[in-house]
Motif scaffolding. Sequence first.
Motif, PDB file in Angstrom:
ATOM      1  N   TRP A 374       0.818  -1.216   0.000  1.00  0.00           N
ATOM      2  CA  TRP A 374       0.000   0.000   0.000  1.00  0.00           C
ATOM      3  C   TRP A 374       0.851   1.265   0.000  1.00  0.00           C
ATOM      4  CZ3 TRP A 374      -5.261  -0.209   2.986  1.00  0.00           C
ATOM      5  CH2 TRP A 374      -6.035  -1.246   2.458  1.00  0.00           C
ATOM      6  N   ILE A 375       2.036   1.207   0.572  1.00  0.00           N
ATOM      7  CA  ILE A 375       2.910   2.379   0.539  1.00  0.00           C
ATOM      8  C   ILE A 375       3.230   2.767  -0.904  1.00  0.00           C
ATOM      9  CG2 ILE A 375       5.302   3.090   0.974  1.00  0.00           C
ATOM     10  CD1 ILE A 375       5.119   1.971   3.711  1.00  0.00           C
ATOM     11  N   ASP A 376       3.322   1.764  -1.766  1.00  0.00           N
ATOM     12  CA  ASP A 376       3.582   2.006  -3.185  1.00  0.00           C
ATOM     13  C   ASP A 376       2.293   2.034  -4.003  1.00  0.00           C
ATOM     14  OD1 ASP A 376       6.329   2.150  -2.815  1.00  0.00           O
ATOM     15  OD2 ASP A 376       6.615  -0.003  -3.082  1.00  0.00           O
ATOM     16  N   HIS A 377       1.148   2.156  -3.313  1.00  0.00           N
ATOM     17  CA  HIS A 377      -0.167   2.239  -3.959  1.00  0.00           C
ATOM     18  C   HIS A 377      -0.529   0.978  -4.734  1.00  0.00           C
ATOM     19  CE1 HIS A 377       0.097   6.426  -2.826  1.00  0.00           C
ATOM     20  NE2 HIS A 377       1.207   6.577  -3.557  1.00  0.00           N
ATOM     21  N   HIS A 378      -0.004  -0.149  -4.268  1.00  0.00           N
ATOM     22  CA  HIS A 378      -0.358  -1.431  -4.871  1.00  0.00           C
ATOM     23  C   HIS A 378      -1.409  -2.088  -3.977  1.00  0.00           C
ATOM     24  CE1 HIS A 378       0.646  -5.750  -6.153  1.00  0.00           C
ATOM     25  NE2 HIS A 378       0.187  -5.146  -7.241  1.00  0.00           N
ATOM     26  N   TRP A 379      -2.667  -1.661  -4.163  1.00  0.00           N
ATOM     27  CA  TRP A 379      -3.731  -2.002  -3.219  1.00  0.00           C
ATOM     28  C   TRP A 379      -4.106  -3.481  -3.225  1.00  0.00           C
ATOM     29  CZ3 TRP A 379      -3.352   2.266  -0.796  1.00  0.00           C
ATOM     30  CH2 TRP A 379      -3.214   3.476  -1.459  1.00  0.00           C
ATOM     31  N   VAL A 380      -3.965  -4.143  -4.356  1.00  0.00           N
ATOM     32  CA  VAL A 380      -4.385  -5.536  -4.454  1.00  0.00           C
ATOM     33  C   VAL A 380      -3.493  -6.471  -3.645  1.00  0.00           C
ATOM     34  CG1 VAL A 380      -2.991  -6.181  -6.478  1.00  0.00           C
ATOM     35  CG2 VAL A 380      -5.241  -7.244  -6.126  1.00  0.00           C
ATOM     36  N   GLN A 381      -2.338  -5.979  -3.183  1.00  0.00           N
ATOM     37  CA  GLN A 381      -1.411  -6.832  -2.427  1.00  0.00           C
ATOM     38  C   GLN A 381      -2.060  -7.391  -1.165  1.00  0.00           C
ATOM     39  OE1 GLN A 381       1.733  -7.615  -3.674  1.00  0.00           O
ATOM     40  NE2 GLN A 381       1.573  -9.196  -2.103  1.00  0.00           N
ATOM     41  N   LEU A 382      -2.962  -6.631  -0.566  1.00  0.00           N
ATOM     42  CA  LEU A 382      -3.648  -7.124   0.631  1.00  0.00           C
ATOM     43  C   LEU A 382      -4.442  -8.388   0.317  1.00  0.00           C
ATOM     44  CD1 LEU A 382      -4.452  -6.829   3.588  1.00  0.00           C
ATOM     45  CD2 LEU A 382      -6.307  -5.300   2.865  1.00  0.00           C
ATOM     46  N   GLY A 383      -5.086  -8.421  -0.823  1.00  0.00           N
ATOM     47  CA  GLY A 383      -5.825  -9.617  -1.222  1.00  0.00           C
ATOM     48  C   GLY A 383      -4.912 -10.813  -1.421  1.00  0.00           C
ATOM     49  N   TYR A 384      -3.753 -10.571  -2.019  1.00  0.00           N
ATOM     50  CA  TYR A 384      -2.794 -11.660  -2.206  1.00  0.00           C
ATOM     51  C   TYR A 384      -2.331 -12.228  -0.858  1.00  0.00           C
ATOM     52  CZ  TYR A 384      -2.324  -9.831  -6.998  1.00  0.00           C
ATOM     53  OH  TYR A 384      -2.558  -9.396  -8.277  1.00  0.00           O
ATOM     54  N   GLN A 385      -2.055 -11.328   0.078  1.00  0.00           N
ATOM     55  CA  GLN A 385      -1.556 -11.767   1.386  1.00  0.00           C
ATOM     56  C   GLN A 385      -2.612 -12.529   2.169  1.00  0.00           C
ATOM     57  OE1 GLN A 385       1.641 -10.989   0.215  1.00  0.00           O
ATOM     58  NE2 GLN A 385       2.013 -10.942   2.423  1.00  0.00           N
ATOM     59  N   ILE A 386      -3.841 -12.066   2.102  1.00  0.00           N
ATOM     60  CA  ILE A 386      -4.925 -12.755   2.805  1.00  0.00           C
ATOM     61  C   ILE A 386      -5.171 -14.125   2.184  1.00  0.00           C
ATOM     62  CG2 ILE A 386      -7.403 -12.709   3.289  1.00  0.00           C
ATOM     63  CD1 ILE A 386      -7.177  -9.685   3.608  1.00  0.00           C
ATOM     64  N   ALA A 387      -5.154 -14.181   0.852  1.00  0.00           N
ATOM     65  CA  ALA A 387      -5.368 -15.461   0.170  1.00  0.00           C
ATOM     66  C   ALA A 387      -4.308 -16.483   0.577  1.00  0.00           C
ATOM     67  CB  ALA A 387      -5.357 -15.251  -1.340  1.00  0.00           C
ATOM     68  N   ASP A 388      -3.056 -16.058   0.618  1.00  0.00           N
ATOM     69  CA  ASP A 388      -1.972 -16.951   0.997  1.00  0.00           C
ATOM     70  C   ASP A 388      -2.121 -17.407   2.448  1.00  0.00           C
ATOM     71  OD1 ASP A 388       0.858 -17.987   0.238  1.00  0.00           O
ATOM     72  OD2 ASP A 388       1.153 -16.995   2.174  1.00  0.00           O
ATOM     73  N   SER A 389      -2.492 -16.474   3.328  1.00  0.00           N
ATOM     74  CA  SER A 389      -2.637 -16.801   4.745  1.00  0.00           C
ATOM     75  C   SER A 389      -3.773 -17.786   4.984  1.00  0.00           C
ATOM     76  CB  SER A 389      -2.885 -15.527   5.558  1.00  0.00           C
ATOM     77  OG  SER A 389      -1.828 -14.614   5.422  1.00  0.00           O
ATOM     78  N   VAL A 390      -4.929 -17.519   4.373  1.00  0.00           N
ATOM     79  CA  VAL A 390      -6.092 -18.382   4.557  1.00  0.00           C
ATOM     80  C   VAL A 390      -5.831 -19.770   3.977  1.00  0.00           C
ATOM     81  CG1 VAL A 390      -8.511 -18.728   3.915  1.00  0.00           C
ATOM     82  CG2 VAL A 390      -7.725 -16.473   4.651  1.00  0.00           C
TER      83      VAL A 390
END
Length: 482
Positions: A374-390
């Motif tokens: 998000w610091i680099d305005h790459h908002w979709v990264q949160l979805g990637y991280q949640i998907a990997d975690s779940v």
Amino acid sequence: MVNVTYDSSGDLLWTDPATGQDVVYNLGDISFVLISMALVWIMIPGVGFFYSGLLRRKNALSMLFISILAIGVVSFQWFIWGYSLAFSDTGSAYIGNLRYFAFKDVLAQPSVGSARIPAILFCIYQMVFAAITVSIAIGAIAERGRIGPLLVFIFVWSTIVYDPIAYWTWNPNGWSFILGGLDFAGGTPVHISSGTAALAISIYLGKRRGYGTDRLAYKPQNTTYVVLGTVFLWFGWFGFNGGSALSANLRAVQACIVTNLAASVGAITWMLWDFRIERKWSVVGFCSGAISGLVAITPGSGYVGAPASLAYGFVGGTVCNFATKLKFLCGYDDALDIFATHAIGGIVGNILTAFFAQSSVAGFDGITEIPGGWIDHHWVQLGYQIADSVAGLGYSFVVTTIILWIMHFIPGLRLRACEEDEIIGIDDAEMGEFAYDYVQLGQDLGHRLESCSSVDSSRQHDQQPPLSSHGSIAIEKNQIQA
């Protein structure tokens, strides 16, 4: 004869026999990763000391033993097919194949992790990651698990739980890697997988005898062990996170800096949260907070700047501290709070990485390019991280539970110790060896303590009367006081 020599600068030179091209390996990088491997290795007995110090004396040695037991079993499994399943370069999106079965052709070619180091070095470095993951997970058998069946569990769990998760996270062919998930040193493969497996083991084994009563309201039997284990872990974590750069470069140094900062802030945060209740300074709280900070920073250590590491430490120390209450809300007996510290801490680290990952920091090695968080305005990264975690949490929990219940119905492989062994203590019942000389106290009471797993029941009836419930409780109380 392997096709290696040295160039004019003294670096290792390998010639690809298929193409005739030369590959140069810097000896400094090789030395750095070798040292990092040794640092991660020392973390494994560190886990044992940390766990052992938190338990009762009658179970102290078994916790130390199973930590190094993990090294032996996983080393063998990694040689047979573990490395190939996790890091073969011709696998599917979910798991590798047997191309490198028994370390076949694992030598001087560039590794799948980095072209800067040979495959044989990457192989041994990743082996200790697999071993420490198992040592964290199996701590869940504390005070009520059998060691014999654990040998089988370690081998099977490493094969069908750890290896696939490591593959999809770190292998260039893995689905999470291709998707864009960021996990520098093992938020999902190491911490979420082991912490969730510990939850599954705790639920399967059930509660310890006396759970919910004053009988289990004991203080750690050896706080010095807790401190020693934390020292080993904190020290080794520099090889765990810093070494994951796979080269002696600025990115490795940055990973060490944020690792130390997150551990420090996490330790102070947890300690202060505990101080508000007890009004005493807890060394166990400090050590627990340090571990939570280290767990949280693991996935982001090669992607975030120093200021962000303060957030990792504070949020990790806070969330993991309060997560220790989940076992009371949900009714499972996680004796060592492995799920709260490692699984929850790993999820916290993965999510924070989505916020704080920076392409500029990842580029400290001069090679890596990522879109950032998000610091680099790459908002979709949160979805990637949640998907990997779940995915890691769900897969580990379900498959671990299936393994446990299959073993449950196989004669001799049931992981739960019987009640008599739990009363005597796993050290005596399963090993016949002790961390401390306390056993004489029980014999002084006039009772002959026997393990249900080692004495024939007919012999017990012939030579001694069965213990009454009052006698059992008396013995256990005296052992706890010892």
